[in-house]
Design an enzyme around this catalytic site. Structure first.
Site, PDB file in Angstrom:
ATOM      1  N   ASN A  47       0.836  -1.197   0.000  1.00 10.60           N
ATOM      2  CA  ASN A  47       0.000   0.000   0.000  1.00 10.60           C
ATOM      3  C   ASN A  47       0.862   1.235   0.000  1.00 10.60           C
ATOM      4  O   ASN A  47       1.970   1.255   0.543  1.00 10.60           O
ATOM      5  CB  ASN A  47      -0.960   0.003   1.193  1.00 10.60           C
ATOM      6  CG  ASN A  47      -0.362   0.615   2.435  1.00 10.60           C
ATOM      7  OD1 ASN A  47      -0.301   1.844   2.571  1.00 10.60           O
ATOM      8  ND2 ASN A  47       0.106  -0.229   3.353  1.00 10.60           N
ATOM      9  N   CYS A  89       7.132   7.973   9.053  1.00 11.49           N
ATOM     10  CA  CYS A  89       6.699   9.083   8.208  1.00 11.49           C
ATOM     11  C   CYS A  89       7.866  10.028   8.068  1.00 11.49           C
ATOM     12  O   CYS A  89       8.737  10.102   8.925  1.00 11.49           O
ATOM     13  CB  CYS A  89       5.476   9.763   8.796  1.00 11.49           C
ATOM     14  SG  CYS A  89       5.654  10.140  10.537  1.00 11.49           S
ATOM     15  N   ASN A 120       5.644  -1.956  11.714  1.00 13.37           N
ATOM     16  CA  ASN A 120       4.943  -1.305  10.623  1.00 13.37           C
ATOM     17  C   ASN A 120       5.261  -2.079   9.329  1.00 13.37           C
ATOM     18  O   ASN A 120       5.932  -3.101   9.378  1.00 13.37           O
ATOM     19  CB  ASN A 120       5.386   0.163  10.524  1.00 13.37           C
ATOM     20  CG  ASN A 120       4.232   1.059  10.090  1.00 13.37           C
ATOM     21  OD1 ASN A 120       3.521   0.723   9.150  1.00 13.37           O
ATOM     22  ND2 ASN A 120       4.064   2.178  10.765  1.00 13.37           N
ATOM     23  N   GLY A 147       0.773  -8.256   5.469  1.00 14.12           N
ATOM     24  CA  GLY A 147       0.142  -9.548   5.249  1.00 14.12           C
ATOM     25  C   GLY A 147       1.055 -10.695   5.631  1.00 14.12           C
ATOM     26  O   GLY A 147       2.140 -10.488   6.193  1.00 14.12           O
ATOM     27  N   GLY A 170       1.795  -7.714  12.214  1.00 11.00           N
ATOM     28  CA  GLY A 170       2.474  -8.077  10.976  1.00 11.00           C
ATOM     29  C   GLY A 170       2.092  -9.468  10.516  1.00 11.00           C
ATOM     30  O   GLY A 170       2.680 -10.445  10.936  1.00 11.00           O
ATOM     31  N   GLY A 171       1.079  -9.546   9.665  1.00 12.03           N
ATOM     32  CA  GLY A 171       0.735 -10.820   9.048  1.00 12.03           C
ATOM     33  C   GLY A 171      -0.158 -11.741   9.856  1.00 12.03           C
ATOM     34  O   GLY A 171      -0.372 -12.881   9.450  1.00 12.03           O
TER      35      GLY A 171
HETATM   36  C1  FMN Z   1      -3.803  -0.186   3.697  1.00 13.12           C
HETATM   37  C2  FMN Z   1      -2.948  -0.007   4.914  1.00 13.12           C
HETATM   38  C3  FMN Z   1      -2.919   1.208   5.570  1.00 13.12           C
HETATM   39  C4  FMN Z   1      -2.131   1.383   6.697  1.00 13.12           C
HETATM   40  N1  FMN Z   1      -2.141   2.583   7.346  1.00 13.12           N
HETATM   41  C5  FMN Z   1      -1.403   2.734   8.482  1.00 13.12           C
HETATM   42  C6  FMN Z   1      -1.453   3.939   9.218  1.00 13.12           C
HETATM   43  O1  FMN Z   1      -2.168   4.865   8.872  1.00 13.12           O
HETATM   44  N2  FMN Z   1      -0.679   4.040  10.325  1.00 13.12           N
HETATM   45  C7  FMN Z   1       0.107   3.012  10.771  1.00 13.12           C
HETATM   46  O2  FMN Z   1       0.758   3.155  11.799  1.00 13.12           O
HETATM   47  N3  FMN Z   1       0.159   1.846  10.099  1.00 13.12           N
HETATM   48  C8  FMN Z   1      -0.581   1.684   8.960  1.00 13.12           C
HETATM   49  N4  FMN Z   1      -0.526   0.504   8.301  1.00 13.12           N
HETATM   50  C9  FMN Z   1       0.329  -0.575   8.815  1.00 13.12           C
HETATM   51  C10 FMN Z   1      -0.474  -1.534   9.685  1.00 13.12           C
HETATM   52  O3  FMN Z   1      -1.003  -0.886  10.797  1.00 13.12           O
HETATM   53  C11 FMN Z   1       0.392  -2.713  10.124  1.00 13.12           C
HETATM   54  O4  FMN Z   1       1.466  -2.230  10.910  1.00 13.12           O
HETATM   55  C12 FMN Z   1       0.964  -3.481   8.950  1.00 13.12           C
HETATM   56  O5  FMN Z   1       0.032  -3.531   7.885  1.00 13.12           O
HETATM   57  C13 FMN Z   1       1.358  -4.912   9.314  1.00 13.12           C
HETATM   58  O6  FMN Z   1       0.260  -5.646   9.810  1.00 13.12           O
HETATM   59  P1  FMN Z   1      -0.652  -6.611   8.900  1.00 13.12           P
HETATM   60  O7  FMN Z   1       0.269  -7.509   8.147  1.00 13.12           O
HETATM   61  O8  FMN Z   1      -1.550  -7.319   9.870  1.00 13.12           O
HETATM   62  O9  FMN Z   1      -1.422  -5.708   7.978  1.00 13.12           O
HETATM   63  C14 FMN Z   1      -1.323   0.320   7.161  1.00 13.12           C
HETATM   64  C15 FMN Z   1      -1.361  -0.912   6.510  1.00 13.12           C
HETATM   65  C16 FMN Z   1      -2.155  -1.090   5.395  1.00 13.12           C
HETATM   66  C17 FMN Z   1      -2.164  -2.417   4.720  1.00 13.12           C
END
Ligand code: FMN
Ligand code: FAD
Ligand code: FAD
Ligand code: FMN
Ligand code: FES
Ligand code: FES
Lengths: 291, 317, 317, 291
Positions: free
Chosen positions: C73, C137, C199, C224, C251-252
C-alpha cells in the site's frame, strides 16, 4: 564426475489409497511414463520426495518407499502427522502428483541375513519391510524383525509383515494390545541370544528409539554392525539446501542425510541433542542470515 | 515469431549464455544435472559460499517451512573450505561447460583478500570466472556485525577482492539495512562489476506446540516468494540511482513472470534459489517460458527488458 | 476445561479487555461493527494515523494484491486531520465502549508535541486513552528521511509525546532498519510505555503487462502473511533485550495460531491489519479460537504466554 | 452513530453458472441463511465482495449485483479478466462461497425515468440493468439504454436487456457485428435529441468511456445530471484500507469508492489520470512506507 543415472520427477497416478490403522495410510502410485523415461526403480532404504497438491508454497515431503511392483508401481506407508500429510490423506484414486526419486542411499545388504536384525519403530518399519521383502524375493533367508509401536491400531501392516517375516516377526506395543507389552528395547531384551549372534542390525524409527535401541544392541553385542535410517527435515531432498544434516563422529563436516544418507553406520553419527536451548547461549547468538 | 532469441548477457567481459543462474547455497549441480542437463537450462553456476577453512555450520534445526510464503534457514555457511573447492570441486564443475561464479565469505577484510589471492594462484583457479562476495557474514573484528550492514566494510571487502582478482567481482548485498543505496554505492566504489541483490531477510518463527523457536539459532534467513517485493524494491532503487551497474536479481523467483518482473525493475541477470527445492526442473521451465515470451513479443534479446519499467528507457527489441 | 478465561491485558495502567486490537489504517469501525459488534471481538480500537492537518494522500494506484504473500500500500496517510478527529470522530468511537488508541504522525518533532498538547487540551481529548506514535513518516527537517529510521529522532518524537501526554504512549517501530534494537531502545528511553512492532516493510511490484510499477509511487508498505517472519524476528529481539517493555505485535496475523506465535515470541498485545480486508469477521474468529485454546490448555490468562518461547521463563497459567 | 443495518458475509451456494458470451459468465447465487440472518437485499448500484475459493492470500473481488430474486437469490454478470475471475469461472453448481454485502451506495432514482439515459460499456451494464429492471418492476417508465461493446460476442445479456428495455435498448459495437458500428459516443451522437431532453444520465463502464460519454452528454445538454459508477481496485470493500479512493472537485480529501461510492455525481469527481509517470518526479519520490 557428474552422475548420469537418470533421476526423474515422476508424474504419478494414485492407484489405491487406504486407511490401514490409526491415521495410517497406504498409498499406491503408478508412474505415467513419457517416451524414453526410465522405469521407476529403487532399493531398500531409498526414499522419494512427494509434491503436495496445492498452489501454496511448501516443501515436498520425504517418504520411504515401502515396496515396488511391476512397471515401477510403488507403495508409500505413512502416518498423518501435520499439514502436509493431512493434505496427502485427501488424495483419491485417479488423482495426480509428482514424485521425485529415487533418492538417497540404500541399506548395505547383510552378509548374514539369517542372523540379521531389523528393528523398527512406528512408520520407520517401511524401509525395513522393503529390505526383508527384497531378501526374501531374492531367495535369501529372512532376518528377524522387531517392531515397536504404541498399540495395535498403530501397526497398519500386520498382514504384509507376517507374510514376509512369518515367525521372525516380533511385535511390542506400549499398551500391550498386541505382542509383547513395552517398547522395542523390552522386546530386544527378550531376544538377547539372537542379538548376541547377529552380525548386522538395521534400525529405523523415531530418533530416541534408534538411539536407545542401537545402544542396547551395542551393549549386548559389541561387534554388531548397525545401520540407522535417519529422519531429518528435508527442504529439498536433493542435496541442494544443506538443511538435513547429521553431524559425524569421523569428520568435521556434517553430512547431508538426503544424499549421503538416509542410512548411516550408527557409530559414525552424532545423535542430535534434544535440548533446544543448549548451555553456552547459542540460542541468543546473533543469527547469521545467510548461512 | 522468431526463434533466434538471445537469452544471454555479458557482465564485465564475461558472457553468460543465459541470464538465469542458480542462487548460492541452494543448488546441487551433480544431482540437478541428472534431472535436467545443466547446460540446457542455466547460464552459469554459482557455488555455495566457500570460506577459507572448512566450516561445519549450525546445529539442527536449520530450516523451517513457512507455508505459503517461503522458508527460514540457518545453515551457518557449512562448506569444506577453499582448498577442497579448488583442489576438487572446481574440476567437477568444469564438466558442465558453464561459467562458474565462486561465492566467498570471510571473517575479516584481509581474509577476503587472502581468498582472492589464493584463487588467483591456485593451478585450478582459472576455472573461477567471477567471484561473488557474500557480505552477509559476521565481521569478527567488529564483534560479529555483518560486513554487509555498513558501507565502509562493504567497500573494503569488495575493494580488496576486486584489486586482487582479475576477473569480474559481484557484491552480494543484504536487504537487512535501513537503505540499500549506501551499501550499493560502497560496493560500486569498491570496484564491483555487478551487485547481487538480495540475500535473505532476517526472520524467525515459533513452534507453538513446543513453545520454542523452530530454528535452533532462533532467527535465520527468510527466502522464497514472500521476499520478492523486498527484492524488487531493492533492485528498483539500485537501478534508479546506479543505472550503469548491472544487477543480479534474486529473491523469491519461481517462474518466468517473476524473472520478467526482476528484469523490468532493473536486473540484468537473475538467480533462483528456494523454488528449486520443490522443483529441480524450475530452471528449465523458466527458460522455456522466457524463450516463448520473447518469441511472442518479438524480442530478439531478453536482456533488452532490463530496467524498462523505469519509463525513461526505450525498449529496443 | 475452564470458562473464566482472561483474554485481557494491562499496559501502563490501561486495561484492554482483550489483547486483540485492530492495526492502524486497516479498519473501519462503523462498518465492521455491522458485521460483528466490536465490543464482542476487540480489546480496543486503534485509529488510522491522524496528522495535524487534513492530508489527501497519494494518487492512485495505492494498493497491489500480492497473491499468496500479502499486499503493498501507498495510501499516503490520508486523513481528515486532528481537528476533525477530536471534534467529530472521537465521539463516534465512544459508542463502542472500548479504549481508543490514537495513532499520530507529524512532520517534525515539535509538531508531534503540538499534537499531543492539542489532544490534552481538547474538550474531547479524554476519549483518547493512549497514543501510538507512528514513526514511519518522513521528517521534513531531515530531507524526508523517516523518523523511525534513526534512534535520535525516535527518542525525540517519543519523548515529546510522552512528556506532554499523561496517558500511555506506544512507539510504532519500522522494520526497515539495520537493527531494530537501537530504535527500540531509543523509544524506551524516550518514555514509551510499549512498543508496537512492526509497521509495513518496504516493497515494490512490477506490472509486467504494462511494463511499469503497480503503485504510482513505485514502492509502498508490504503487509500480510509474508511479513510475519520479519515481525516475529523483531519481537523476539526486542523482548530478549528489553523484557520489561510490553510489545504490541503486528504483521501478518491471520488466525489464532499466529497470535500464539506472537505472544510466545514476546508480544503482550497484538494487532490485526491486512487479513481483515478479506474477512472482517477475523477478529471474532481469532478471539473464539484463543478462548478455546485457553480452555483446552487450562490457561487462566492468555497473557501468561507472553515470551514463553524464550525458555527461561516459567509458564504460569 | 454506528449504523445498525446488518451487513453479512453471506454463505452462498452456486445455483447456476453459465457462459453467456466471450469470457462472460452469469453466476446465480443462493444465500444459505443461519437462523436470524436477514435476507440478502440490495439496490441498483450496490455491489458485493466475492471471496475466492483458495487458501492462497488474496483480496475479495468487487462485483455489481445484476439482479435479485426471491429469498435473496442474486446474479453476478462478470468478465473473466485476471487470476481471480479465472478462479471464479471454475465454480460449479453446488459449490460454496462467501459473499460480503450489500456494499456501497445506490444510484439516485431518476425524477423523470422516461427521459433518463443509461449509458453502459462492457460489464458496466450490470448495475444499469438492475436500475432499469427495478424501475420497470415498480411500474415506472423505462429509461433508454445505450450500450457499447466491442462486438456481438461481448453482449452477453441481449435477451434480458431486450426484455427490460425493449425499444429503448440501443447497442453499438466497435466491429459493427451488432447494432450501430462504433463506440457508445457515436451511438449517443445519433440520439442527440433524446440527450437534450434528458434530465438524468447514469454511466457505468471503463474509465475512458465514462469520461468521454459524460463529457459528450454535458456538451449536448449542459443541464443534465449525470451519475457515474466507478471501478477502483478494492482491497477491502468495507472502507477499511482507504485504497479505492477517487479525488473530488469539491473537497480536499478523496472519497472511498467502496463506501461513499461507487456512484458519484460526475461533476464531483476528478478523473484519474492515465499517465503512470506524471511530470514532477512523483514516481521517484521516496515512498512513505506506512501510508
Ligand atoms: C492499507 C494499509 C494502511 C495502513 N495505514 C497505516 C497507518 O495509517 N498508520 C500506521 O501506523 N500503520 C498503517 N498501516 C500498517 C499496519 O497498521 C500494520 O502495521 C501493517 O500492515 C502490518 O500488519 P498486517 O500484516 O496485519 O497488515 C497500514 C497498513 C495497510 C495495509
Ligand atoms: C528419508 C525419510 C523417509 C521417511 N519416510 C517416511 C515414511 O515412509 N512414512 C512416514 O509416515 N513418514 C516418513 N518420513 C517422515 C515424513 O517425512 C514426515 O512425517 C512428514 O514430512 C511430515 O510432514 P507433515 O506436513 O505432515 O508435518 P509438518 O510438521 O506439518 O511438516 C512441517 C515440515 O517439517 C518436516 N517434518 C516434520 N516431521 C518430520 C519428520 N518426522 N521427518 C522429516 N521431516 C519432518 C516436513 O517435511 C515439513 O517440511 C520420512 C522422513 C525422511 C527424512
Ligand atoms: C464496484 C465494482 C463493481 C464491479 N462490478 C463488476 C461486474 O459486475 N462484473 C465484472 O466483470 N466486473 C466488475 N467489476 C470489476 C471487477 O472487480 C474486476 O474485473 C475484477 O476484480 C478483476 O479481478 P481479476 O482477479 O480477474 O483480475 P486481476 O487483474 O488479476 O486482479 C488483481 C487485482 O486488481 C483488481 N482489479 C483488476 N481489475 C479491476 C477492475 N477493473 N476493477 C476493480 N478492481 C480490479 C482485482 O480486484 C484484484 O485486487 C467491478 C468493480 C468494482 C469496483
Ligand atoms: C538453504 C539456503 C542456503 C543459502 N546459502 C547461501 C550461501 O551459502 N551464500 C549466499 O550468498 N546465499 C545463500 N543463500 C541465499 C540465496 O542465495 C538467495 O540470496 C536467497 O535465498 C533469496 O533467493 P530465493 O528466494 O530465490 O531463495 C541461501 C539460501 C537458502 C534458502
Ligand atoms: S534436504 Fe536439502 S540438502 Fe538434504
Ligand atoms: S476498498 Fe478498502 S477502503 Fe475501499
Amino acid at each position: 564426475m557428474p552422475c548420469d543415472t537418470p533421476l526423474l520427477d515422476y508424474h504419478c497416478h494414485v492407484l489405491d489409497h487406504r486407511t490401514v490403522g490409526n491415521r495410517l495410510k497406504l498409498l499406491t502410485l503408478r508412474p505415467v511414463y513419457a517416451p524414453g523415461d526410465p522405469e521407476f526403480h529403487c532399493e531398500a532404504g531409498q526414499f522419494v520426495m512427494i509434491d503436495l497438491p496445492t498452489p501454496v508454497f511448501h516443501f515436498r515431503r520425504p517418504m520411504s518407499v515401502l515396496t515396488t511392483y511391476e512397471s515401477g508401481v510403488f507403495e508409500i506407508f505413512y502416518k498423518i502427522h501435520g499439514r502436509g500429510t493431512a493434505m496427502m490423506a485427501e488424495l483419491q484414486p485417479g488423482d495426480e502428483l509428482n514424485v521425485l526419486g529415487p533418492l538417497g542411499n540404500t541399506f548395505s545388504l547383510p552378509a548374514d541375513p539369517d542372523s540379521a536384525l531389523l528393528v523398527g519403530g512406528g512408520i520407520g518399519i517401511a524401509p525395513l519391510y522393503f529390505l526383508g521383502k527384497a531378501l526374501k524375493e531374492s531367495g535369501q533367508p529372512v532376518p528377524s524383525c522387531y517392531y515397536g509401536v504404541r498399540s495395535q491400531r498403530e501397526i497398519g501392516l500386520l498382514e504384509p509383515l507376517t507374510q514376509v517375516f512369518g515367525d521372525c516377526l516380533h511385535i511390542a506395543t506400549d499398551d500391550g494390545s498386541c505382542g509383547t507389552p513395552g517398547n522395542v528395547c523390552h522386546l530386544l531384551n527378550l531376544h538377547e541370544s539372537a542379538i548376541r549372534q547377529a552380525k548386522e542390525a538395521y534400525i529405523c524409527g523415531p530418533t530416541v528409539m534408534m538411539k536407545a535401541a542401537s545402544t542396547l544392541l551395542k551393549t549386548l553385542n559389541p561387534a554388531i554392525r548397525t545401520e540407522v535410517s535417519l529422519e531429518e527435515h528435508m527442504p529439498c531432498g536433493t542435496g541442494a539446501c544443506t538443511g538435513c544434516v547429521v553431524f559425524r563422529t569421523d569428520r568435521l563436516l556434517p553430512s547431508k542425510t538426503c544424499v549421503e544418507g538416509p542410512v548411516f553406520p550408527v557409530e559414525s553419527i552424532v545423535w542430535p541433542t534434544d535440548d533446544p536451548f543448549p548451555r553456552g547461549g547459542n540460542a541468543e547468538a546473533a543469527a547469521c542470515a545467510t548461512t | 515469431m522468431r526463434d533466434d532469441v538471445d537469452l544471454g548477457v555479458e557482465i564485465g567481459g564475461l558472457r553468460f549464455p543465459s541470464l538465469i543462474l542458480n542462487a548460492s547455497g541452494c543448488f546441487n549441480p551433480s544431482l540437478f544435472h541428472r534431472v535436467t542437463p545443466l547446460e540446457t537450462c542455466l547460464g552459469g553456476i554459482v557455488t555455495k559460499t566457500v570460506t577459507r577453512q572448512p566450516t561445519p555450520g549450525n546445529p539442527q534445526q536449520r530450516t523451517v517451512e513457512l507455508p505459503g510464503v517461503g522458508m527460514l534457514n540457518s545453515i551457518g555457511l557449512q562448506n569444506p573450505g577453499l582448498d577442497d573447492f579448488l583442489d576438487r570441486e572446481i574440476l567437477e564443475l568444469a564438466q558442465y561447460h558453464l561459467p562458474v561464479v565462486l561465492s566467498i565469505s570471510a571473517r575479516s577484510v584481509d581474509e577476503f583478500g587472502e581468498m582472492a589471492r589464493f584463487v588467483m594462484e591456485h593451478p585450478h583457479g582459472d576455472g573461477v570466472k567471477a567471484i561473488e562476495v557474500n557480505l552477509s557474514c559476521p565481521n569478527i573484528a567488529k564483534g560479529g556485525v555483518d560486513f554487509g550492514n555498513a558501507p565502509q566494510t562493504v567497500r573494503d571487502c569488495t575493494r580488496i577482492v576486486a584489486q586482487t582478482f582479475d576477473r569480474p567481482v559481484f557484491a552480494k548485498l543484504t536487504p537487512n539495512v535501513t537503505s540499500i543505496l549506501p551499501v550499493a554505492e560502497a560496493a560500486i566504489e569498491g570496484g564491483a562489476h555487478a551487485l547481487t541483490a538480495i540475500n535473505t531477510v532476517l526472520g524467525s518463527a515459533i513452534d507453538i506446540r513446543a513453545k520454542r523457536p523452530h530454528l535452533r539459532r532462533v532467527s535465520g534467513g527468510y527466502s522464497g516468494p514472500g521476499i520478492k517485493p523486498i527484492a524488487i524494491h531493492a533492485i528498483w532503487q539500485i537501478h534508479r540511482h546506479f543505472p550503469d551497474t548491472p544487477i543480479i536479481g534474486v529473491g523469491g523467483i519461481a517462474d518466468a513472470a517473476d524473472v520478467l518482473e526482476f528484469l523490468m525493475a532493473g536486473a540484468s541477470l537473475v538467480q533462483v534459489g528456494t523454488s528449486c527445492f520443490r522443483d529441480p526442473a524450475v530452471f528449465r521451465k523458466i527458460r522455456e517460458d522466457l524463450r516463448q515470451y520473447c518469441q511472442t513479443e518479438e524480442l530478439a534479446r531478453l536482456g533488452a527488458l532490463t530496467g524498462c519499467a523505469h519509463g525513461e528507457k526505450m525498449l529496443t527489441s
